[in-house]
Motif scaffolding. Sequence first.
Motif, PDB file in Angstrom:
ATOM      1  N   LEU A  55       5.705  -9.070  26.862  1.00  0.00           N
ATOM      2  CA  LEU A  55       6.863  -8.168  26.900  1.00  0.00           C
ATOM      3  C   LEU A  55       7.480  -8.010  25.510  1.00  0.00           C
ATOM      4  O   LEU A  55       7.864  -6.907  25.115  1.00  0.00           O
ATOM      5  CB  LEU A  55       7.908  -8.680  27.886  1.00  0.00           C
ATOM      6  N   LYS A  56       7.558  -9.100  24.779  1.00  0.00           N
ATOM      7  CA  LYS A  56       8.110  -9.050  23.421  1.00  0.00           C
ATOM      8  C   LYS A  56       7.242  -8.167  22.532  1.00  0.00           C
ATOM      9  O   LYS A  56       7.748  -7.361  21.749  1.00  0.00           O
ATOM     10  CB  LYS A  56       8.200 -10.467  22.853  1.00  0.00           C
ATOM     11  N   PHE A  57       5.922  -8.312  22.661  1.00  0.00           N
ATOM     12  CA  PHE A  57       4.994  -7.499  21.868  1.00  0.00           C
ATOM     13  C   PHE A  57       5.118  -6.021  22.233  1.00  0.00           C
ATOM     14  O   PHE A  57       5.200  -5.158  21.353  1.00  0.00           O
ATOM     15  CB  PHE A  57       3.561  -7.987  22.075  1.00  0.00           C
ATOM     16  N   LEU A  58       5.157  -5.723  23.517  1.00  0.00           N
ATOM     17  CA  LEU A  58       5.314  -4.344  23.983  1.00  0.00           C
ATOM     18  C   LEU A  58       6.618  -3.766  23.454  1.00  0.00           C
ATOM     19  O   LEU A  58       6.661  -2.637  22.964  1.00  0.00           O
ATOM     20  CB  LEU A  58       5.290  -4.312  25.516  1.00  0.00           C
ATOM     21  N   ASN A  59       7.668  -4.543  23.533  1.00  0.00           N
ATOM     22  CA  ASN A  59       8.993  -4.111  23.103  1.00  0.00           C
ATOM     23  C   ASN A  59       9.055  -3.835  21.602  1.00  0.00           C
ATOM     24  O   ASN A  59       9.670  -2.866  21.168  1.00  0.00           O
ATOM     25  CB  ASN A  59      10.024  -5.178  23.478  1.00  0.00           C
ATOM     26  N   SER A  60       8.379  -4.661  20.813  1.00  0.00           N
ATOM     27  CA  SER A  60       8.509  -4.539  19.361  1.00  0.00           C
ATOM     28  C   SER A  60       7.410  -3.722  18.687  1.00  0.00           C
ATOM     29  O   SER A  60       7.612  -3.231  17.580  1.00  0.00           O
ATOM     30  CB  SER A  60       8.568  -5.932  18.720  1.00  0.00           C
ATOM     31  N   HIS A  61       6.254  -3.563  19.331  1.00  0.00           N
ATOM     32  CA  HIS A  61       5.142  -2.873  18.665  1.00  0.00           C
ATOM     33  C   HIS A  61       4.777  -1.513  19.261  1.00  0.00           C
ATOM     34  O   HIS A  61       4.282  -0.655  18.546  1.00  0.00           O
ATOM     35  CB  HIS A  61       3.899  -3.763  18.659  1.00  0.00           C
ATOM     36  N   TYR A  62       4.936  -1.355  20.539  1.00  0.00           N
ATOM     37  CA  TYR A  62       4.456  -0.122  21.170  1.00  0.00           C
ATOM     38  C   TYR A  62       5.555   0.861  21.524  1.00  0.00           C
ATOM     39  O   TYR A  62       5.273   2.033  21.734  1.00  0.00           O
ATOM     40  CB  TYR A  62       3.664  -0.436  22.442  1.00  0.00           C
ATOM     41  N   LEU A  63       6.788   0.401  21.624  1.00  0.00           N
ATOM     42  CA  LEU A  63       7.853   1.278  22.103  1.00  0.00           C
ATOM     43  C   LEU A  63       8.918   1.486  21.036  1.00  0.00           C
ATOM     44  O   LEU A  63       9.192   0.598  20.257  1.00  0.00           O
ATOM     45  CB  LEU A  63       8.482   0.703  23.367  1.00  0.00           C
ATOM     46  N   GLY A  64       9.487   2.664  21.030  1.00  0.00           N
ATOM     47  CA  GLY A  64      10.579   2.946  20.112  1.00  0.00           C
ATOM     48  C   GLY A  64      10.347   4.168  19.249  1.00  0.00           C
ATOM     49  O   GLY A  64      11.187   5.045  19.194  1.00  0.00           O
ATOM     50  N   ALA A  65       9.214   4.230  18.567  1.00  0.00           N
ATOM     51  CA  ALA A  65       8.949   5.369  17.686  1.00  0.00           C
ATOM     52  C   ALA A  65       8.652   6.631  18.488  1.00  0.00           C
ATOM     53  O   ALA A  65       8.958   7.734  18.059  1.00  0.00           O
ATOM     54  CB  ALA A  65       7.789   5.056  16.753  1.00  0.00           C
ATOM     55  N   THR A  66       8.053   6.454  19.648  1.00  0.00           N
ATOM     56  CA  THR A  66       7.744   7.570  20.546  1.00  0.00           C
ATOM     57  C   THR A  66       8.244   7.196  21.939  1.00  0.00           C
ATOM     58  O   THR A  66       8.459   6.013  22.225  1.00  0.00           O
ATOM     59  CB  THR A  66       6.223   7.842  20.603  1.00  0.00           C
ATOM     60  N   PRO A  67       8.429   8.158  22.817  1.00  0.00           N
ATOM     61  CA  PRO A  67       8.982   7.843  24.138  1.00  0.00           C
ATOM     62  C   PRO A  67       8.035   7.055  25.047  1.00  0.00           C
ATOM     63  O   PRO A  67       8.473   6.440  26.012  1.00  0.00           O
ATOM     64  CB  PRO A  67       9.298   9.201  24.745  1.00  0.00           C
ATOM     65  N   PHE A  68       6.751   7.070  24.737  1.00  0.00           N
ATOM     66  CA  PHE A  68       5.777   6.395  25.578  1.00  0.00           C
ATOM     67  C   PHE A  68       4.867   5.508  24.736  1.00  0.00           C
ATOM     68  O   PHE A  68       4.821   5.619  23.518  1.00  0.00           O
ATOM     69  CB  PHE A  68       4.967   7.406  26.382  1.00  0.00           C
ATOM     70  N   ILE A  69       4.119   4.627  25.406  1.00  0.00           N
ATOM     71  CA  ILE A  69       3.253   3.674  24.723  1.00  0.00           C
ATOM     72  C   ILE A  69       2.247   4.381  23.837  1.00  0.00           C
ATOM     73  O   ILE A  69       2.082   4.065  22.674  1.00  0.00           O
ATOM     74  CB  ILE A  69       2.514   2.776  25.737  1.00  0.00           C
ATOM     75  N   SER A  70       1.560   5.314  24.405  1.00  0.00           N
ATOM     76  CA  SER A  70       0.544   6.061  23.679  1.00  0.00           C
ATOM     77  C   SER A  70       0.755   7.524  24.009  1.00  0.00           C
ATOM     78  O   SER A  70       0.609   7.932  25.148  1.00  0.00           O
ATOM     79  CB  SER A  70      -0.852   5.615  24.122  1.00  0.00           C
ATOM     80  N   THR A  71       1.120   8.284  23.018  1.00  0.00           N
ATOM     81  CA  THR A  71       1.406   9.682  23.281  1.00  0.00           C
ATOM     82  C   THR A  71       0.147  10.421  23.712  1.00  0.00           C
ATOM     83  O   THR A  71      -0.969  10.030  23.390  1.00  0.00           O
ATOM     84  CB  THR A  71       2.016  10.367  22.047  1.00  0.00           C
TER      85      THR A  71
END
Length: 108
Positions: free
Chosen positions: A19-35
């Motif tokens: 969850l920490k990795f998902l929160n800090s690496h995949y989310l934030g810059a775009t609305p979804f994990i992989s656009t």
Amino acid sequence: SDSKILQCGIGEEDVERALKFLNSHYLGATPFISTDYGNLDSDLPSIADLSAYEELIQLRFLDYDITKYTKVQDWVNRMEKIPEVAQENNIFNKYLNGYKAKQQKAKL
């Protein structure tokens, strides 16, 4: 929280780390994990989002609290606004409520 082992054999520490990795690496810059199709301007989820969401909501069986991972929680909220996901989520919640009722009854 307790350092319990989840039914699938994965430790709570493993879940926290993911969850920490998902929160800090995949989310934030775009609305979804992989656009969608690598289009960084897209506001559509990809199969990665759908797959990760389906895995993540299973933590609800354990009453697992993800709210401290604000980007993950925001992403879950976005996912649940998608009509098809919301429809599937209604079915999942009916099953979850039935499961929890049986668990509660077994404790009595």
